[in-house]
Structures are given as structure tokens and as C-alpha cells.
Scaffold this active site. Structure first.
Site, PDB file in Angstrom:
ATOM      1  N   THR A  13       0.831  -1.204   0.000  1.00  0.00           N
ATOM      2  CA  THR A  13       0.000   0.000   0.000  1.00  0.00           C
ATOM      3  C   THR A  13       0.863   1.250   0.000  1.00  0.00           C
ATOM      4  O   THR A  13       0.561   2.233  -0.694  1.00  0.00           O
ATOM      5  CB  THR A  13      -0.937   0.006   1.217  1.00  0.00           C
ATOM      6  OG1 THR A  13      -1.767  -1.162   1.179  1.00  0.00           O
ATOM      7  CG2 THR A  13      -1.818   1.244   1.220  1.00  0.00           C
ATOM      8  N   HIS A  44       1.951   1.826  -3.420  1.00  0.00           N
ATOM      9  CA  HIS A  44       0.865   2.424  -4.204  1.00  0.00           C
ATOM     10  C   HIS A  44       0.803   3.937  -3.964  1.00  0.00           C
ATOM     11  O   HIS A  44       0.614   4.723  -4.895  1.00  0.00           O
ATOM     12  CB  HIS A  44      -0.477   1.791  -3.821  1.00  0.00           C
ATOM     13  CG  HIS A  44      -0.751   0.481  -4.501  1.00  0.00           C
ATOM     14  ND1 HIS A  44      -0.895   0.368  -5.857  1.00  0.00           N
ATOM     15  CD2 HIS A  44      -0.911  -0.767  -3.999  1.00  0.00           C
ATOM     16  CE1 HIS A  44      -1.132  -0.900  -6.171  1.00  0.00           C
ATOM     17  NE2 HIS A  44      -1.140  -1.600  -5.063  1.00  0.00           N
TER      18      HIS A  44
END
Length: 342
Positions: free
Chosen positions: A39, A42
């Protein structure tokens, strides 16, 4: 104290910031270690710019010790080792009222939607703390959060002792799912594209398959023609999603773990024909965090094999770059390294 910021354009910057005393009901944590996850990558790539406030202090896989207590905080003491379950829910939405606060419809994922752990001193609500046993090193404890993800995923599958599981994707979460499934009594096969990761996973005692092989035939042979009881799609690859249902037995379960940025084709004919369950699994509950702590403390999670490097906070950009190139499994940031005494 040094703090790391995501500043956009694939860049992390480090700057000094004065610690702020904890507000009533908060604790201040001296963050020891913070793991970098998918994450976070990302976020760095800009995929979540609509969600984070740039410049953003991110980070949610962490361990540390309590440095200060805000007014009204009971049950904790300065120096206690802790981690944080980084979910703050509103308690009023339909999901919360149905008992599913961990996937609140207005969820504040701390470290994404609000400031995270990549700072020398971090103030959080006391209710988010998860105590750590003194026997668990803070370095290993930085893996509690991703291990809790794996615990939640395996529990969602309802995998029972002696049953067979296929894990598609051998990154950190995939390896943790395989390890937790084995700790819960499952028999596990991992499918992974990268040869280096396959070698690392095989050293942990798992059978590892190359997706270029006929993995469906292997699973059928392994299961006596039945198929796996549970299949975990962790890779995020379109081909893996399409093929995941082919590995599951009649009335088996496919658990979607990976974050997919766009819709994927799914073989619903296979879902229909075998009466499969297709489940999502997102984050974790409090009991998953507590089980993760216990698994790490017992040595059931191969923490040292998963942690492939540690960098000081001032070198965080190099850690992100190495992970983006696929050169490591899990890199920890030593948040206190190079900090001035508070």
C-alpha cells in the site's frame, strides 16, 4: 525529531519536526520500526493521491514504546512496548452497526487517511494500542500488522486442519498467509512467478510452483483430483484472478486478498459449476491482531527470513526504490536511527 513525508512524484522527503504533546485520550509513541508495504508503494507511485493529503506522513506496520500519556489515559505506562491497529471507525454507519467496524464505510485507515508512523514521535488514540509481550523483539513486532492481515485472510477462508490451500503470489503477504495457514494445520502450495522468491519460499518448507507450469494439474494430483479447499489470490495479476477458481474443489473457497486497481475477468462458469464461494478479505479485527502477536512471539512466523533489510529513516527513499524494483521481501525502517534525543 525526524519525520518522513510523501511529497508526490515518487518522492519521500525527511525533515525535522517538533513533537506535539499527546491530546487527552492519546498516547505518544517512540516509533522503533516501521515496515514498508504494498500500500505504501501504491501511495508513492501516486495511485492514492486522491486519498492522501500531500505532503503526507504515512506508515502503519510498526512497533515502538510509549513515550508520553495524554490526560485521561489509563492502563498504559511509559516504556510499554506496543503496536497500533491502525483502524478508526465511526461506529454509526451501517457496517459498524452490523458489527463490522473494521470495514467501516467511513473508515480512517491511520497512516493513509491520517498521519502515520514514519516519525520519531507519533500521537495516536489510546484505543488503537495493542500491547506487546516483553519477549517479542520490537524488530519482529513490526510484522504484527501484516501478520494480522494473513490471520484474517485465513480465518475468512474457514480453512480447517488437514485441508489444502493454494496461495497465488509469494510476496510478503502471500508468504505470511502460507505460514499462518500452516500454523492453523493446513497443507499449503504457493504459486509464484519470481524465481528468487520461489527459492526463498522453498527454504521455508513450502512446495512452490512456477505459474508457467501446469499448476492446475499439479493441484489435481496433489488433491487426488478434488482441488484445493481454499485458494488465496494475492498476486493482483489479471491472469491469476482468472485462473484462481480452476484450483478450487467443489464448494471450495476463493479468497481475494490483493488490491486490484480495476475490474478483472472472473470465470463465473466455474464458480457456478463447482458452487464455489468467492470472498473478499480486507484488513483485520482486533482478535486477528492479538493472534498475530501470539504467532510471532511463539516463533511460528519466520520473521528473520521475511525481513531482508533495515534502513535508517534518513535513507527511506532507497528502501522504497529497492522494493519498487523487486529487490527485497520486507524492508524495515529504523525510525530512531539518527534521531536527536527528545
Amino acid at each position: 525529531m525526524l519525520t518522513a513525508y510523501y511529497t508526490g512524484n515518487r518522492t519521500m522527503a525527511v525533515a525535522a519536526a517538533d513533537p506535539v504533546p499527546p491530546a487527552p485520550g492519546q498516547v505518544q509513541i517512540a516509533v522503533a520500526y516501521n515496515g514498508i508495504c504494498g500500500t505504501d508503494l501504491h501511495i508513492l507511485s501516486g495511485h492514492m493521491d486522491a486519498r492522501v493529503d500531500v505532503p503526507a506522513v504515512i506508515g502503519h506496520e510498526m512497533s515502538g514504546t510509549i513515550a508520553a500519556l495524554g490526560e485521561g489515559v489509563d492502563g498504559h505506562a511509559i516504556g510499554d512496548p506496543v503496536t497500533v491497529m491502525p483502524l478508526a471507525w465511526d461506529g454509526t454507519c451501517p457496517a459498524c452497526l452490523a458489527g463490522h467496524g473494521h470495514i467501516c464505510q467511513n473508515l480512517d485507515f491511520v497512516g493513509i487517511d491520517s498521519p502515520g508512523a514514519l516519525q520519531g514521535r507519533w500521537n495516536v488514540d489510546a484505543g488503537l494500542l495493542v500491547p506487546l509481550p516483553a519477549s517479542l523483539s520490537l524488530r519482529h513486532a513490526a510484522l504484527v500488522e501484516p501478520t494480522a492481515v494473513a490471520v484474517h485472510d485465513v480465518r475468512r477462508s474457514e480453512l480447517a486442519p488437514g485441508q489444502k490451500a493454494v496461495v497465488i503470489g509469494g510476496g510478503p503477504i502471500g508468504v505470511l498467509i502460507a505460514t499462518v495457514a500452516r500454523a492453523f494445520g493446513g497443507d499449503v502450495v504457493v504459486i509464484e512467478l519470481d524465481s528468487g522468491r520461489r527459492e526463498r519460499i522453498a527454504r521455508l518448507g513450502f512446495t512452490v510452483l512456477d505459474p508457467a507450469e501446469d499448476t492446475v494439474a499439479h493441484v489435481e494430483e496433489w488433491t487426488g483430483g478434488a482441488g484445493a479447499d481454499a485458494v488465496f489470490e494475492v498476486s493482483g495479476a489479471p491472469a491469476a484472478v482468472l485462473g484462481a477458481v480452476d484450483h478450487a474443489k467443489v464448494r471450495g473457497t476463493v479468497v481475494v486478498v490483493a488490491i486490484h486497481p480495476e475490474p478483472r475477468p472472473v470465470n463465473l462458469q466455474r464458480v457456478f459449476w463447482r458452487e464455489l464461494r468467492l470472498l473478499g478479505a480486507r484488513v483485520y479485527r482486533r482478535e486477528d491482531f492479538e493472534k498475530a502477536v501470539a504467532l510471532l512471539d511463539a516463533g511460528d512466523i519466520p520473521a528473520d527470513d521475511l525481513i531482508t533489510g533495515t534502513v535508517p529513516l534518513g535513507e527511506i527513499q532507497s528502501a522504497f526504490d529497492a522494493l519498487a524494483r523487486g529487490e527485497a521481501m520486507k524492508i524495515l525502517v529504523d525510525v530512531q536511527a539518527g534521531q536527536e534525543p527528545a
